[in-house]
Motif scaffolding. Structure first.
Motif, PDB file in Angstrom:
ATOM      1  N   PRO A   1       8.589  -2.477  -4.441  1.00 42.53           N
ATOM      2  CA  PRO A   1       8.840  -3.785  -5.055  1.00 42.53           C
ATOM      3  C   PRO A   1       9.985  -4.546  -4.382  1.00 42.53           C
ATOM      4  O   PRO A   1       9.981  -5.766  -4.323  1.00 42.53           O
ATOM      5  CB  PRO A   1       9.217  -3.456  -6.501  1.00 42.53           C
ATOM      6  CG  PRO A   1       8.693  -2.097  -6.748  1.00 42.53           C
ATOM      7  CD  PRO A   1       8.706  -1.401  -5.416  1.00 42.53           C
TER       8      PRO A   1
ATOM      9  N   ASP B   1       2.448  -6.391  -0.332  1.00 45.12           N
ATOM     10  CA  ASP B   1       1.132  -6.239  -0.948  1.00 45.12           C
ATOM     11  C   ASP B   1       1.275  -6.177  -2.468  1.00 45.12           C
ATOM     12  O   ASP B   1       1.911  -5.270  -3.002  1.00 45.12           O
ATOM     13  CB  ASP B   1       0.469  -4.953  -0.434  1.00 45.12           C
ATOM     14  CG  ASP B   1      -0.957  -4.817  -0.904  1.00 45.12           C
ATOM     15  OD1 ASP B   1      -1.174  -4.822  -2.140  1.00 45.12           O
ATOM     16  OD2 ASP B   1      -1.856  -4.694  -0.052  1.00 45.12           O
ATOM     17  N   PRO B   2       0.672  -7.138  -3.184  1.00 46.68           N
ATOM     18  CA  PRO B   2       0.845  -7.181  -4.639  1.00 46.68           C
ATOM     19  C   PRO B   2       0.271  -5.949  -5.354  1.00 46.68           C
ATOM     20  O   PRO B   2       0.809  -5.526  -6.382  1.00 46.68           O
ATOM     21  CB  PRO B   2       0.119  -8.448  -5.076  1.00 46.68           C
ATOM     22  CG  PRO B   2      -0.645  -8.922  -3.902  1.00 46.68           C
ATOM     23  CD  PRO B   2      -0.110  -8.254  -2.687  1.00 46.68           C
ATOM     24  N   GLU B   3      -0.787  -5.360  -4.820  1.00 48.56           N
ATOM     25  CA  GLU B   3      -1.370  -4.173  -5.452  1.00 48.56           C
ATOM     26  C   GLU B   3      -0.437  -2.968  -5.321  1.00 48.56           C
ATOM     27  O   GLU B   3      -0.278  -2.190  -6.264  1.00 48.56           O
ATOM     28  CB  GLU B   3      -2.733  -3.856  -4.853  1.00 48.56           C
ATOM     29  CG  GLU B   3      -3.788  -4.888  -5.224  1.00 48.56           C
ATOM     30  CD  GLU B   3      -5.116  -4.619  -4.573  1.00 48.56           C
ATOM     31  OE1 GLU B   3      -6.119  -4.626  -5.310  1.00 48.56           O
ATOM     32  OE2 GLU B   3      -5.148  -4.393  -3.342  1.00 48.56           O
TER      33      GLU B   3
ATOM     34  N   ARG C   1       2.828  -3.147  -4.865  1.00 51.28           N
ATOM     35  CA  ARG C   1       4.000  -3.449  -5.704  1.00 51.28           C
ATOM     36  C   ARG C   1       3.707  -3.120  -7.167  1.00 51.28           C
ATOM     37  O   ARG C   1       4.526  -2.518  -7.854  1.00 51.28           O
ATOM     38  CB  ARG C   1       4.398  -4.909  -5.554  1.00 51.28           C
ATOM     39  CG  ARG C   1       4.980  -5.242  -4.179  1.00 51.28           C
ATOM     40  CD  ARG C   1       5.146  -6.745  -3.988  1.00 51.28           C
ATOM     41  NE  ARG C   1       5.976  -7.338  -5.019  1.00 51.28           N
ATOM     42  CZ  ARG C   1       7.255  -7.641  -4.885  1.00 51.28           C
ATOM     43  NH1 ARG C   1       7.861  -7.432  -3.734  1.00 51.28           N
ATOM     44  NH2 ARG C   1       7.931  -8.181  -5.868  1.00 51.28           N
ATOM     45  N   LYS C   2       2.511  -3.495  -7.638  1.00 53.37           N
ATOM     46  CA  LYS C   2       2.123  -3.220  -9.021  1.00 53.37           C
ATOM     47  C   LYS C   2       2.044  -1.710  -9.260  1.00 53.37           C
ATOM     48  O   LYS C   2       2.511  -1.215 -10.290  1.00 53.37           O
ATOM     49  CB  LYS C   2       0.775  -3.879  -9.324  1.00 53.37           C
ATOM     50  CG  LYS C   2       0.342  -3.748 -10.755  1.00 53.37           C
ATOM     51  CD  LYS C   2      -0.956  -4.513 -11.001  1.00 53.37           C
ATOM     52  CE  LYS C   2      -1.390  -4.348 -12.449  1.00 53.37           C
ATOM     53  NZ  LYS C   2      -2.617  -5.097 -12.734  1.00 53.37           N
ATOM     54  N   LEU C   3       1.462  -0.979  -8.329  1.00 51.01           N
ATOM     55  CA  LEU C   3       1.389   0.473  -8.443  1.00 51.01           C
ATOM     56  C   LEU C   3       2.787   1.080  -8.492  1.00 51.01           C
ATOM     57  O   LEU C   3       3.082   1.930  -9.338  1.00 51.01           O
ATOM     58  CB  LEU C   3       0.601   1.075  -7.274  1.00 51.01           C
ATOM     59  CG  LEU C   3       0.591   2.605  -7.196  1.00 51.01           C
ATOM     60  CD1 LEU C   3      -0.062   3.220  -8.423  1.00 51.01           C
ATOM     61  CD2 LEU C   3      -0.107   3.049  -5.918  1.00 51.01           C
TER      62      LEU C   3
ATOM     63  N   GLU D   1       5.582  -0.301  -9.415  1.00 50.68           N
ATOM     64  CA  GLU D   1       6.221  -0.628 -10.689  1.00 50.68           C
ATOM     65  C   GLU D   1       5.682   0.243 -11.825  1.00 50.68           C
ATOM     66  O   GLU D   1       6.431   0.673 -12.699  1.00 50.68           O
ATOM     67  CB  GLU D   1       6.054  -2.116 -10.992  1.00 50.68           C
ATOM     68  CG  GLU D   1       6.893  -2.977 -10.047  1.00 50.68           C
ATOM     69  CD  GLU D   1       6.529  -4.452 -10.059  1.00 50.68           C
ATOM     70  OE1 GLU D   1       5.562  -4.847 -10.765  1.00 50.68           O
ATOM     71  OE2 GLU D   1       7.216  -5.213  -9.353  1.00 50.68           O
ATOM     72  N   ALA D   2       4.375   0.542 -11.790  1.00 50.96           N
ATOM     73  CA  ALA D   2       3.785   1.428 -12.798  1.00 50.96           C
ATOM     74  C   ALA D   2       4.318   2.853 -12.652  1.00 50.96           C
ATOM     75  O   ALA D   2       4.594   3.523 -13.656  1.00 50.96           O
ATOM     76  CB  ALA D   2       2.261   1.414 -12.681  1.00 50.96           C
TER      77      ALA D   2
END
Length: 77
Positions: A32, A37-39, A41-43, A45-46
């Motif tokens: 992050p 890559d937004p995917e 980054r989302k992973l 963060e999860a």
């Protein structure tokens, strides 16, 4: 991630998993902060949210199970 072996599988597992999860959180914080890559980054963060929650649970479990001085993972000598 070396810890004192207790002969108690649950305590051994929990004490081993805390530094393992802390390492995962440290690695996940890189994406992050630096990734594009937004995917991913989302992973990341999860992963951070889930592992921090699990670390909190494991520390709380150890507090209930053992005296405070024995709760933190310790390297074997």
């Amino acid at each position: 991630m070396a810890i004192v072996l207790t002969g108690d599988a649950e305590t051994h597992f929990t004490r081993s998993m805390i530094p393992h999860h802390e390492g995962a959180v440290a690695m996940a914080k890189i994406a992050p902060a630096n990734g594009k890559d937004p995917e991913v980054r989302k992973l990341a963060e999860a992963v951070i949210a889930a592992r921090e929650k699990e670390i909190g649970f494991m520390r709380m479990w150890l507090e209930k199970k053992t005296p405070t001085s024995q709760n933190s993972p310790k390297a074997e000598n």
